[in-house]
Motif scaffolding. Structure first.
Motif, mmCIF file in Angstrom:
data_model
loop_
_atom_site.group_PDB
_atom_site.id
_atom_site.type_symbol
_atom_site.label_atom_id
_atom_site.label_comp_id
_atom_site.label_asym_id
_atom_site.label_seq_id
_atom_site.Cartn_x
_atom_site.Cartn_y
_atom_site.Cartn_z
ATOM 1 N N GLY A 36 0.813 -1.203 0.000
ATOM 2 C CA GLY A 36 0.000 0.000 0.000
ATOM 3 C C GLY A 36 0.847 1.254 0.000
ATOM 4 O O GLY A 36 2.034 1.227 -0.318
ATOM 5 N N HIS A 37 0.227 2.337 0.371
ATOM 6 C CA HIS A 37 0.893 3.632 0.438
ATOM 7 C C HIS A 37 0.346 4.371 1.642
ATOM 8 O O HIS A 37 -0.833 4.234 1.987
ATOM 9 N N VAL A 38 1.198 5.164 2.292
ATOM 10 C CA VAL A 38 0.795 5.960 3.447
ATOM 11 C C VAL A 38 0.715 7.421 3.038
ATOM 12 O O VAL A 38 1.640 7.953 2.422
ATOM 13 N N ASP A 39 -0.398 8.079 3.395
ATOM 14 C CA ASP A 39 -0.511 9.500 3.120
ATOM 15 C C ASP A 39 -1.513 10.123 4.081
ATOM 16 O O ASP A 39 -2.198 9.424 4.839
ATOM 17 N N THR A 40 -1.594 11.449 4.032
ATOM 18 C CA THR A 40 -2.564 12.155 4.863
ATOM 19 C C THR A 40 -3.977 11.836 4.386
ATOM 20 O O THR A 40 -4.204 11.539 3.207
ATOM 21 N N TRP A 41 -4.915 11.943 5.300
ATOM 22 C CA TRP A 41 -6.296 11.662 4.903
ATOM 23 C C TRP A 41 -6.757 12.646 3.833
ATOM 24 O O TRP A 41 -7.575 12.294 2.974
ATOM 25 N N THR A 42 -6.224 13.871 3.863
ATOM 26 C CA THR A 42 -6.604 14.857 2.855
ATOM 27 C C THR A 42 -6.139 14.453 1.462
ATOM 28 O O THR A 42 -6.778 14.804 0.464
ATOM 29 N N ALA A 43 -5.043 13.721 1.375
ATOM 30 C CA ALA A 43 -4.588 13.227 0.076
ATOM 31 C C ALA A 43 -5.495 12.116 -0.426
ATOM 32 O O ALA A 43 -5.798 12.034 -1.626
ATOM 33 N N TRP A 44 -5.956 11.259 0.484
ATOM 34 C CA TRP A 44 -6.793 10.140 0.052
ATOM 35 C C TRP A 44 -8.159 10.594 -0.451
ATOM 36 O O TRP A 44 -8.749 9.948 -1.327
ATOM 37 N N VAL A 45 -8.680 11.678 0.075
ATOM 38 C CA VAL A 45 -10.004 12.124 -0.377
ATOM 39 C C VAL A 45 -9.912 13.025 -1.604
ATOM 40 O O VAL A 45 -10.942 13.467 -2.116
ATOM 41 N N ASN A 46 -8.713 13.258 -2.095
ATOM 42 C CA ASN A 46 -8.491 14.037 -3.314
ATOM 43 C C ASN A 46 -8.647 13.104 -4.513
ATOM 44 O O ASN A 46 -7.855 12.179 -4.699
ATOM 45 N N GLY A 47 -9.651 13.327 -5.322
ATOM 46 C CA GLY A 47 -9.945 12.422 -6.436
ATOM 47 C C GLY A 47 -8.825 12.275 -7.434
ATOM 48 O O GLY A 47 -8.763 11.271 -8.159
ATOM 49 N N SER A 48 -7.902 13.238 -7.495
ATOM 50 C CA SER A 48 -6.798 13.141 -8.449
ATOM 51 C C SER A 48 -5.812 12.042 -8.077
ATOM 52 O O SER A 48 -4.944 11.680 -8.885
ATOM 53 N N ASN A 49 -5.950 11.474 -6.887
ATOM 54 C CA ASN A 49 -5.049 10.409 -6.441
ATOM 55 C C ASN A 49 -5.699 9.026 -6.516
ATOM 56 O O ASN A 49 -5.182 8.063 -5.941
ATOM 57 N N ALA A 50 -6.796 8.918 -7.235
ATOM 58 C CA ALA A 50 -7.550 7.658 -7.292
ATOM 59 C C ALA A 50 -6.727 6.504 -7.849
ATOM 60 O O ALA A 50 -6.932 5.343 -7.467
ATOM 61 N N ALA A 51 -5.787 6.789 -8.757
ATOM 62 C CA ALA A 51 -4.977 5.714 -9.335
ATOM 63 C C ALA A 51 -4.125 5.027 -8.281
ATOM 64 O O ALA A 51 -3.862 3.818 -8.372
ATOM 65 N N VAL A 52 -3.681 5.775 -7.288
ATOM 66 C CA VAL A 52 -2.887 5.179 -6.213
ATOM 67 C C VAL A 52 -3.769 4.258 -5.375
ATOM 68 O O VAL A 52 -3.356 3.146 -5.006
ATOM 69 N N ILE A 53 -4.981 4.700 -5.089
ATOM 70 C CA ILE A 53 -5.910 3.847 -4.344
ATOM 71 C C ILE A 53 -6.135 2.534 -5.091
ATOM 72 O O ILE A 53 -6.112 1.451 -4.496
ATOM 73 N N ALA A 54 -6.332 2.631 -6.396
ATOM 74 C CA ALA A 54 -6.585 1.424 -7.193
ATOM 75 C C ALA A 54 -5.414 0.464 -7.166
ATOM 76 O O ALA A 54 -5.597 -0.757 -7.260
ATOM 77 N N ALA A 55 -4.193 0.987 -7.029
ATOM 78 C CA ALA A 55 -2.992 0.147 -7.061
ATOM 79 C C ALA A 55 -2.690 -0.506 -5.719
ATOM 80 O O ALA A 55 -1.874 -1.433 -5.647
#
Length: 295
Positions: free
Chosen positions: A155-174
């Motif tokens: 996985g990846h660790v980031d701030t909660w504000t980064a996770w709710v940013n839709g531009s980072n959806a590809a990281v969530i998918a990975a």
């Protein structure tokens, strides 16, 4: 180091635990020297697999973890380019070759990067947080680690504000899991006094879960500073650190969610400001506040 005493402290800090519960551990002190090898909690989160001062030698915390049977949330630093990631992967491969199942059986998961997305966000840039990594870069790194076929959650660790940013959806998918860092203390655009900290944290956690697309959410950093400057209405002191521990740690996380608290020992010899270390900056078996969870 008195590993047995640290193990005794670890046994005292909670009631029934989630699958993984422990602390964050840095790799170096503020003067660049190595931290003492210590792994005497149930689990430890590391930020790098590379021993400080080397190119790609496995970090000595791995041997300490084996000695104390401490599970590890491994971290690979992802904000320094491909050459650095090559060294992280080389160190990981070397550790697997050197220690075998004594090491791999202790791996809770592998985090590719830490707050890289936050550091390239407008807030991260304003706060001079340093270099980060774009989503496509992180996805590439995650795929490189997945190709090692270690059969561990990645996985990846980031701030909660980064996770709710839709531009980072590809990281969530990975990812297999999302590591969430959440600090109401730093939410200085809201009424972040300690009386509101529980609500602010739960809101940030729920927002991360909603953005996770069914992926597991692990709480990889949270805590309240024992000293330091005020952040808006948030006051850093031992009393508030204890309150946050009781309400968020004991009251919610420790019995339900994989959690790595920030932090056990803070860096030294220069005390950071704010400082989050529950034993301060000197390695000790005596916490600065009562870590027994209320009955």
């Amino acid at each position: 180091m008195l590993i047995s005493n640290i193990l005794a402290l670890a046994a005292s800090v909670s009631t029934v635990a989630a699958q993984y519960k422990g602390f964050n551990y840095g790799s170096t002190n503020t003067d660049g020297s190595n931290l003492l090898n210590h792994g005497g909690f149930t689990s430890a989160r590391l930020y790098t697999t590379v021993q400080a001062g080397t190119a790609n030698t496995p970090i000595s915390a791995i041997q300490a973890a084996i000695n104390t049977q401490t599970t590890l949330l491994l971290g690979l630093w992802a904000s320094a380019g491909q050459a650095n990631m090559d060294n992280e992967i080389a160190a990981l491969n070397a550790a697997v070759a050197q220690y075998g199942s004594a090491f791999t059986d202790l791996i809770a998961g592998i985090s590719v990067g830490s707050e890289d997305l936050y550091r390239i966000s407008p807030t991260g840039v304003i706060n001079l947080s340093g270099p980060g990594a774009d989503p496509d870069v992180l996805v590439n790194y995650i795929n490189q680690v997945r190709a090692l076929n270690l059969n561990k959650p990645i996985g990846h660790v980031d701030t909660w504000t980064a996770w709710v940013n839709g531009s980072n959806a590809a990281v969530i998918a990975a990812c297999d899991f999302l590591g969430m860092d959440g600090y109401p203390y730093f939410q200085n655009t809201q009424d972040n006094r300690i009386e509101n900290a529980e609500q602010l944290f739960i809101e940030s956690y729920n927002a991360t879960v909603a953005a996770a697309a069914g992926k597991e959410v692990w709480v990889t950093e949270t805590g309240w500073p024992v000293s330091g400057p005020n952040q808006a209405n948030a006051v850093a002191n031992l009393e508030n650190a204890k309150t946050y521990w009781d309400e968020i740690g004991c009251g919610f996380l420790f019995s339900q969610e994989n959690t790595w608290w920030y932090t056990f020992q803070d860096a030294f010899p220069t005390t950071p400001s704010p400082s989050f270390g529950i034993v301060g900056t000197e390695l000790s078996t005596t916490p600065l506040f009562d870590v027994q969870c209320p009955a």
